[in-house]
Design a protein around this motif. Structure first.
Motif, PDB file in Angstrom:
ATOM      1  N   ALA A  85       0.837  -1.208   0.000  1.00 51.05           N
ATOM      2  CA  ALA A  85       0.000   0.000   0.000  1.00 51.05           C
ATOM      3  C   ALA A  85       0.865   1.249   0.000  1.00 51.05           C
ATOM      4  CB  ALA A  85      -0.928  -0.019   1.214  1.00 51.05           C
ATOM      5  N   GLU A  89       0.846   4.348  -2.715  1.00 51.23           N
ATOM      6  CA  GLU A  89       0.097   5.476  -2.177  1.00 51.23           C
ATOM      7  C   GLU A  89       0.999   6.644  -1.807  1.00 51.23           C
ATOM      8  OE1 GLU A  89      -2.632   4.229   0.842  1.00 51.23           O
ATOM      9  OE2 GLU A  89      -3.364   2.559  -0.378  1.00 51.23           O
ATOM     10  N   HIS A 116       1.678   7.241   5.318  1.00 50.18           N
ATOM     11  CA  HIS A 116       2.384   6.077   4.800  1.00 50.18           C
ATOM     12  C   HIS A 116       3.894   6.163   5.008  1.00 50.18           C
ATOM     13  CE1 HIS A 116      -0.766   3.575   3.178  1.00 50.18           C
ATOM     14  NE2 HIS A 116      -1.380   4.663   2.725  1.00 50.18           N
ATOM     15  N   HIS A 169      -8.427   2.023  -0.017  1.00 45.82           N
ATOM     16  CA  HIS A 169      -8.456   2.111   1.440  1.00 45.82           C
ATOM     17  C   HIS A 169      -9.638   1.356   2.030  1.00 45.82           C
ATOM     18  CE1 HIS A 169      -5.383   5.235   1.012  1.00 45.82           C
ATOM     19  NE2 HIS A 169      -5.184   5.124   2.313  1.00 45.82           N
ATOM     20  N   VAL A 172      -8.608  -2.313   2.265  1.00 46.97           N
ATOM     21  CA  VAL A 172      -7.631  -2.531   3.332  1.00 46.97           C
ATOM     22  C   VAL A 172      -8.288  -2.410   4.698  1.00 46.97           C
ATOM     23  CG1 VAL A 172      -5.537  -1.617   4.405  1.00 46.97           C
ATOM     24  CG2 VAL A 172      -5.679  -1.792   1.924  1.00 46.97           C
ATOM     25  N   PHE A 173      -9.257  -1.490   4.818  1.00 46.15           N
ATOM     26  CA  PHE A 173      -9.928  -1.269   6.098  1.00 46.15           C
ATOM     27  C   PHE A 173     -10.643  -2.534   6.572  1.00 46.15           C
ATOM     28  CE2 PHE A 173     -13.079   1.217   8.750  1.00 46.15           C
ATOM     29  CZ  PHE A 173     -12.138   1.643   9.663  1.00 46.15           C
ATOM     30  N   ALA A 195      -2.086   0.839  11.593  1.00 43.81           N
ATOM     31  CA  ALA A 195      -2.597   0.967  10.231  1.00 43.81           C
ATOM     32  C   ALA A 195      -4.073   1.334  10.222  1.00 43.81           C
ATOM     33  CB  ALA A 195      -2.369  -0.338   9.467  1.00 43.81           C
ATOM     34  N   ASN A 196      -4.825   0.825  11.185  1.00 41.61           N
ATOM     35  CA  ASN A 196      -6.247   1.139  11.270  1.00 41.61           C
ATOM     36  C   ASN A 196      -6.463   2.639  11.452  1.00 41.61           C
ATOM     37  OD1 ASN A 196      -9.163   0.082  11.793  1.00 41.61           O
ATOM     38  ND2 ASN A 196      -8.756   1.426  13.534  1.00 41.61           N
ATOM     39  N   THR A 198      -4.354   5.038  10.633  1.00 42.35           N
ATOM     40  CA  THR A 198      -3.896   5.738   9.427  1.00 42.35           C
ATOM     41  C   THR A 198      -4.915   5.627   8.299  1.00 42.35           C
ATOM     42  OG1 THR A 198      -1.585   5.322  10.002  1.00 42.35           O
ATOM     43  CG2 THR A 198      -2.058   5.859   7.709  1.00 42.35           C
ATOM     44  N   VAL A 199      -5.412   4.426   8.068  1.00 44.22           N
ATOM     45  CA  VAL A 199      -6.363   4.210   6.972  1.00 44.22           C
ATOM     46  C   VAL A 199      -7.664   4.959   7.215  1.00 44.22           C
ATOM     47  CG1 VAL A 199      -7.775   2.462   5.812  1.00 44.22           C
ATOM     48  CG2 VAL A 199      -5.365   2.011   6.267  1.00 44.22           C
ATOM     49  N   HIS A 202      -7.181   8.518   6.317  1.00 43.48           N
ATOM     50  CA  HIS A 202      -7.127   8.707   4.865  1.00 43.48           C
ATOM     51  C   HIS A 202      -8.521   8.614   4.243  1.00 43.48           C
ATOM     52  CE1 HIS A 202      -2.602   7.449   4.734  1.00 43.48           C
ATOM     53  NE2 HIS A 202      -2.828   8.570   5.382  1.00 43.48           N
TER      54      HIS A 202
END
Length: 240
Positions: A85, A89, A116, A169, A172-173, A195-196, A198-199, A202
């Motif tokens: 990712a 990204e 990222h 996204h 990925v979520f 990551a949760n 951050t995503v 976004h």
């Protein structure tokens, strides 16, 4: 004369014993030195490697035993996807910062770059600690997305940027929630938690642009449910 010979022999014996004793001492010191040097040369590299990549044993089902807990194939796949990712990204975010005419698009690009950059640093550490080989370039599909963005211009570019990134996204979520709930590996769990956050950030800034086409986010519409005749038992019950 006889006593002189005895003294000579005794003197010679002492010298000889001294020489032999010294030889044993020197030999013992040499053996000790070699014993000290060999482990450093033989195991030094192994120790350094273990610090960066702890030994893991496969239980036969693809689950590896690590110092941070079991590492499943799904865990390893997740770590690689986080790395992938970032590989596309990050450049997409930099491009949006430069080419976006809407402030919301440039803001989304800024969030992508910041998020990222940090997430990529974390995933590299996790990969090294768990001995996971990470990709170094985007997948073919991700490269195609970057190519589409490069070729697009003006309003088309901004809408395509928002739509591609929002769809990616979203996928990925959903994966993040599954891994976070199921993994027994503490490092993977920490990465999923980071990551949760951050995503979700976004997704929020991408939607704030007002350019997301929610109807087009799904890759395919659900297949229609076929109409079939009820089974004979059901028809008999209806007649009664």
């Amino acid at each position: 004369m006889l006593s002189f010979r005895r003294r000579s022999i005794n003197s010679l014996s002492v010298a000889t014993r001294y020489t032999i004793g010294s030889g044993f001492v020197i030999t013992a010191l040499a053996v000790t030195l070699i014993a000290l040097l060999i482990p450093v040369d033989k195991f030094g590299g192994r120790t350094a490697g273990a610090a960066a990549r702890p030994a893991a044993e496969d239980d036969g089902a693809g689950i590896l035993s690590t110092a941070y807990g079991p590492l499943t194939p799904a865990d390893r796949d997740f770590v690689r996807k986080v790395r992938l990712a970032g590989l596309w990204e990050l450049p997409a975010g930099r491009q949006a910062q430069q080419r976006g005419t809407r402030a919301a698009v440039r803001t989304a690009g800024e969030h992508l770059v910041e998020g990222h950059t940090e997430l990529d640093r974390q995933v590299i550490q996790v990969g090294q600690a768990l001995g996971i080989d990470l990709p170094n370039q985007p997948s073919e599909q991700q490269q195609d997305w970057l190519g589409q963005l490069t070729r697009a211009k003006g309003d088309e570019y901004e809408r395509l940027f928002i739509q591609l990134l929002r769809r990616a996204h979203g996928k990925v979520f959903a994966l993040l929630a599954q891994i976070r709930a199921q993994t027994r590996n503490s490092m993977v769990r920490a990465l999923a938690t980071s990551a949760n956050t951050t995503v979700l950030d976004h997704i929020t800034v991408l939607e704030d642009s007002g350019l997301v086409d929610f109807d087009a986010l799904s890759d395919a519409t659900p297949a229609p449910v076929p109409v079939t005749s009820p089974p004979p038992s059901a028809r008999r019950s209806e007649v009664k």
